[in-house]
Design a protein around this motif. Structure first.
Motif, PDB file in Angstrom:
ATOM      1  N   ALA A 188       0.818  -1.218   0.000  1.00  5.63           N
ATOM      2  CA  ALA A 188       0.000   0.000   0.000  1.00  5.63           C
ATOM      3  C   ALA A 188       0.848   1.263   0.000  1.00  5.63           C
ATOM      4  CB  ALA A 188      -0.936  -0.007   1.205  1.00  5.63           C
ATOM      5  N   ARG A 189       2.114   1.148   0.344  1.00  6.56           N
ATOM      6  CA  ARG A 189       3.005   2.305   0.272  1.00  6.56           C
ATOM      7  C   ARG A 189       3.406   2.598  -1.178  1.00  6.56           C
ATOM      8  NH1 ARG A 189       6.515   3.886   4.620  1.00  6.56           N
ATOM      9  NH2 ARG A 189       5.514   3.428   6.619  1.00  6.56           N
ATOM     10  N   LEU A 190       3.306   1.595  -2.047  1.00  5.89           N
ATOM     11  CA  LEU A 190       3.606   1.784  -3.470  1.00  5.89           C
ATOM     12  C   LEU A 190       2.383   2.214  -4.264  1.00  5.89           C
ATOM     13  CD1 LEU A 190       5.965  -1.145  -4.621  1.00  5.89           C
ATOM     14  CD2 LEU A 190       6.416   1.308  -4.770  1.00  5.89           C
ATOM     15  N   GLY A 191       1.217   1.771  -3.843  1.00  7.46           N
ATOM     16  CA  GLY A 191       0.000   2.061  -4.596  1.00  7.46           C
ATOM     17  C   GLY A 191      -1.187   1.393  -3.938  1.00  7.46           C
ATOM     18  N   GLU A 192      -2.053   0.815  -4.759  1.00  5.77           N
ATOM     19  CA  GLU A 192      -3.288   0.204  -4.267  1.00  5.77           C
ATOM     20  C   GLU A 192      -3.236  -1.308  -4.495  1.00  5.77           C
ATOM     21  OE1 GLU A 192      -6.758   0.165  -2.285  1.00  5.77           O
ATOM     22  OE2 GLU A 192      -5.727   2.033  -2.806  1.00  5.77           O
ATOM     23  N   PRO A 193      -3.043  -2.103  -3.412  1.00  2.00           N
ATOM     24  CA  PRO A 193      -3.099  -3.565  -3.586  1.00  2.00           C
ATOM     25  C   PRO A 193      -4.502  -3.973  -4.027  1.00  2.00           C
ATOM     26  CG  PRO A 193      -2.180  -2.956  -1.444  1.00  2.00           C
ATOM     27  CD  PRO A 193      -2.784  -1.714  -2.026  1.00  2.00           C
ATOM     28  N   VAL A 194      -4.581  -4.842  -5.037  1.00  2.00           N
ATOM     29  CA  VAL A 194      -5.898  -5.187  -5.584  1.00  2.00           C
ATOM     30  C   VAL A 194      -6.177  -6.673  -5.402  1.00  2.00           C
ATOM     31  CG1 VAL A 194      -5.938  -3.310  -7.252  1.00  2.00           C
ATOM     32  CG2 VAL A 194      -4.873  -5.464  -7.897  1.00  2.00           C
ATOM     33  N   PRO A 195      -7.444  -7.043  -5.184  1.00  2.00           N
ATOM     34  CA  PRO A 195      -7.796  -8.454  -5.023  1.00  2.00           C
ATOM     35  C   PRO A 195      -7.420  -9.267  -6.261  1.00  2.00           C
ATOM     36  CG  PRO A 195      -9.603  -7.046  -4.336  1.00  2.00           C
ATOM     37  CD  PRO A 195      -8.600  -6.160  -5.011  1.00  2.00           C
ATOM     38  N   PHE A 196      -6.936 -10.478  -6.038  1.00  4.03           N
ATOM     39  CA  PHE A 196      -6.617 -11.351  -7.161  1.00  4.03           C
ATOM     40  C   PHE A 196      -7.900 -11.758  -7.864  1.00  4.03           C
ATOM     41  CE2 PHE A 196      -5.464 -15.584  -8.964  1.00  4.03           C
ATOM     42  CZ  PHE A 196      -4.581 -15.101  -9.911  1.00  4.03           C
ATOM     43  N   LEU A 197      -7.834 -11.840  -9.197  1.00  6.61           N
ATOM     44  CA  LEU A 197      -9.018 -12.047 -10.024  1.00  6.61           C
ATOM     45  C   LEU A 197      -9.757 -13.337  -9.677  1.00  6.61           C
ATOM     46  CD1 LEU A 197     -10.684 -11.021 -12.440  1.00  6.61           C
ATOM     47  CD2 LEU A 197      -9.161 -12.341 -13.936  1.00  6.61           C
ATOM     48  N   ILE A 198      -9.033 -14.436  -9.458  1.00 11.11           N
ATOM     49  CA  ILE A 198      -9.664 -15.741  -9.230  1.00 11.11           C
ATOM     50  C   ILE A 198      -9.763 -15.971  -7.723  1.00 11.11           C
ATOM     51  CG2 ILE A 198      -9.570 -18.214  -9.704  1.00 11.11           C
ATOM     52  CD1 ILE A 198      -7.820 -17.563 -12.124  1.00 11.11           C
ATOM     53  N   SER A 199     -10.965 -15.954  -7.211  1.00  7.81           N
ATOM     54  CA  SER A 199     -11.167 -15.934  -5.758  1.00  7.81           C
ATOM     55  C   SER A 199     -10.635 -17.187  -5.060  1.00  7.81           C
ATOM     56  CB  SER A 199     -12.654 -15.747  -5.434  1.00  7.81           C
ATOM     57  OG  SER A 199     -13.426 -16.796  -5.984  1.00  7.81           O
ATOM     58  N   LYS A 200     -10.674 -18.337  -5.712  1.00  5.84           N
ATOM     59  CA  LYS A 200     -10.264 -19.570  -5.024  1.00  5.84           C
ATOM     60  C   LYS A 200      -8.765 -19.632  -4.771  1.00  5.84           C
ATOM     61  CE  LYS A 200      -9.832 -22.678  -9.050  1.00  5.84           C
ATOM     62  NZ  LYS A 200     -10.308 -23.960  -9.616  1.00  5.84           N
ATOM     63  N   TYR A 201      -7.985 -18.761  -5.416  1.00  8.30           N
ATOM     64  CA  TYR A 201      -6.548 -18.724  -5.177  1.00  8.30           C
ATOM     65  C   TYR A 201      -6.144 -17.563  -4.265  1.00  8.30           C
ATOM     66  CZ  TYR A 201      -6.394 -22.061  -9.029  1.00  8.30           C
ATOM     67  OH  TYR A 201      -6.593 -23.140  -9.836  1.00  8.30           O
ATOM     68  N   ARG A 202      -7.123 -16.858  -3.718  1.00  8.09           N
ATOM     69  CA  ARG A 202      -6.817 -15.781  -2.782  1.00  8.09           C
ATOM     70  C   ARG A 202      -6.491 -16.341  -1.398  1.00  8.09           C
ATOM     71  NH1 ARG A 202     -12.138 -12.073  -4.108  1.00  8.09           N
ATOM     72  NH2 ARG A 202     -11.517 -11.351  -6.189  1.00  8.09           N
ATOM     73  N   HIS A 203      -5.692 -15.595  -0.668  1.00  8.34           N
ATOM     74  CA  HIS A 203      -5.444 -15.909   0.728  1.00  8.34           C
ATOM     75  C   HIS A 203      -6.795 -15.909   1.460  1.00  8.34           C
ATOM     76  CE1 HIS A 203      -4.088 -15.378   4.878  1.00  8.34           C
ATOM     77  NE2 HIS A 203      -2.877 -15.740   4.500  1.00  8.34           N
ATOM     78  N   PRO A 204      -7.024 -16.859   2.366  1.00  7.03           N
ATOM     79  CA  PRO A 204      -8.347 -16.944   3.005  1.00  7.03           C
ATOM     80  C   PRO A 204      -8.716 -15.718   3.833  1.00  7.03           C
ATOM     81  CG  PRO A 204      -6.760 -18.451   4.035  1.00  7.03           C
ATOM     82  CD  PRO A 204      -6.134 -17.957   2.775  1.00  7.03           C
TER      83      PRO A 204
END
Length: 281
Positions: free
Chosen positions: A58-74
């Motif tokens: 977040a210090r570099l910019g805007e972290p964005v959710p990964f497109l495919i939800s099943k591979y996101r951190h829980p």
């Protein structure tokens, strides 16, 4: 904390740094300058919680959710888990990703400018990541190709690398290709761009994420990709990052080619990836 150039053509390495060091304004400014000027920064062996990784992103910019939800951190949707490990007999992430030379997300109109990886569980003998500088690639390009590519537009696509999912079963090849064009329309980018920070020209495109150079016939396109592959794959101009536990790697997506190498049989590997967009006003 120690700071050293990794190679003459790409990369800056910080060692003996903690999270508390990185959030100090003068250290963070040095890291960001390293990313902008050297394309890639490695922070060796820095222990981070997922929340701390997101806070740094977040210090570099805007972290964005990964497109495919099943591979996101829980717990943290901004973190994509790349892993060959299992939990309760289910994969905890996507096991095989980025195993070809590419620039992140060049197949979209406005790719996120930064990527951040944290090595959560990494083998030291395989599963490396190789990097090449797209400006260095352009510098080594034959002059006749520089002239030929001046003002040319590349047509980018994810179609060559899109994974076939369950809902695609039963489609013909023609139907699947037509669906790709609908769901993931091709986008145009100049083949030769100029980096806004360094002023250096760089090549934007790779065989696996490009359909063609507009105006080239099939033979010219194949000649272009063959020439480009030869420059990118030149090991004398490639940095191979051999992961050690908790390494943090940050790079500029447009100017940094990279590829993930194979993980040896029986070895576990998990990394946390965050894609970072420009912060909106």
């Amino acid at each position: 904390m120690n700071v050293n150039e990794i190679t003459p053509f790409i990369g800056l390495e910080l060692s003996d740094a903690s999270y508390e060091d990185l959030v100090r304004p003068e250290v963070w400014e040095q890291l960001v300058q390293g990313v902008q000027e050297r394309e890639l920064v490695v922070v060796r062996g820095i222990e981070l919680t997922p929340q701390q990784q997101i806070d740094l992103a977040a210090r570099l910019g805007e972290p964005v959710p990964f497109l495919i939800s099943k591979y996101r951190h829980p717990e943290f949707e901004q973190i994509m888990i790349s892993s060959n490990e299992m939990k309760d007999e289910k994969p905890i992430g996507v096991a095989r990703v980025g195993n070809f030379w590419h620039q992140d997300s060049s197949f979209v109109a406005d790719p996120a400018p930064y990527t951040m990886l944290h090595g959560v569980n990494v083998p030291g003998t395989s599963g490396h990541t190789k990097f090449a500088n797209a400006a260095d690639v352009y510098d080594r390009m034959p002059e006749e190709w520089k002239a030929k590519l001046s003002d040319r537009i590349g047509l980018h696509t994810v179609g060559k690398r899109l994974r076939i999912r369950q809902e695609h079963v039963g489609l013909s090849v023609a139907e699947f290709k037509a669906l790709i064009d609908i769901e993931h329309p091709k986008v145009e980018h100049p083949v030769v761009c100029k980096d806004e920070y360094t002023g250096r020209e760089y090549v934007y495109g790779s065989r696996e994420y490009m359909d063609s150079v507009l105006g080239f016939d099939p033979n010219e396109n194949e000649a272009f990709f063959t020439m480009l592959d030869g420059l990118i794959h030149d090991e004398t101009h490639v940095y191979t990052h051999k992961w050690t536990p908790n390494d943090l790697v940050i790079w500029k997506t447009r100017t940094t080619y990279h590829i993930a190498t194979e993980v040896e049989p029986g070895a576990s590997r998990t990394v946390h990836r965050v894609s970072i967009e420009t912060r909106r006003p």
